[in-house]
Design a protein around this motif. Structure first.
Motif: not given
Length: 69
Positions: A18-20, A22-23, A25, A65, A69
């Motif tokens: 997951r990219d923290l 942008s959210g 995945e 970032n 998951v």
């Protein structure tokens, strides 16, 4: 002249992340050390992670970032 980027090993390669920021995945496809700018002739580098989302598009983000998951 050195390459502008190089591929780096990362423990999460080919895993779901997951990219923290942008959210988003997806699967971590690559981590690359890229030259981002030159200051007084000396290069500055950043470690960029490329995440392939379900749509097939790849999202670049900072390695800092990403999380598993």
């Amino acid at each position: 002249m050195p390459d502008m980027f190089e591929h780096l090993a990362h423990p999460l390669l080919r895993q779901r992340v997951r990219d923290l920021a942008s959210g988003a995945e997806g699967e971590l496809m690559a981590v690359v050390r890229e030259e981002v700018r030159r200051v007084c002739g000396d290069p500055e580098y950043a470690r960029i992670a490329y995440i392939r989302m379900a749509s097939g598009r790849e999202l670049p983000t900072s390695v800092r970032n990403i999380e598993a998951v």
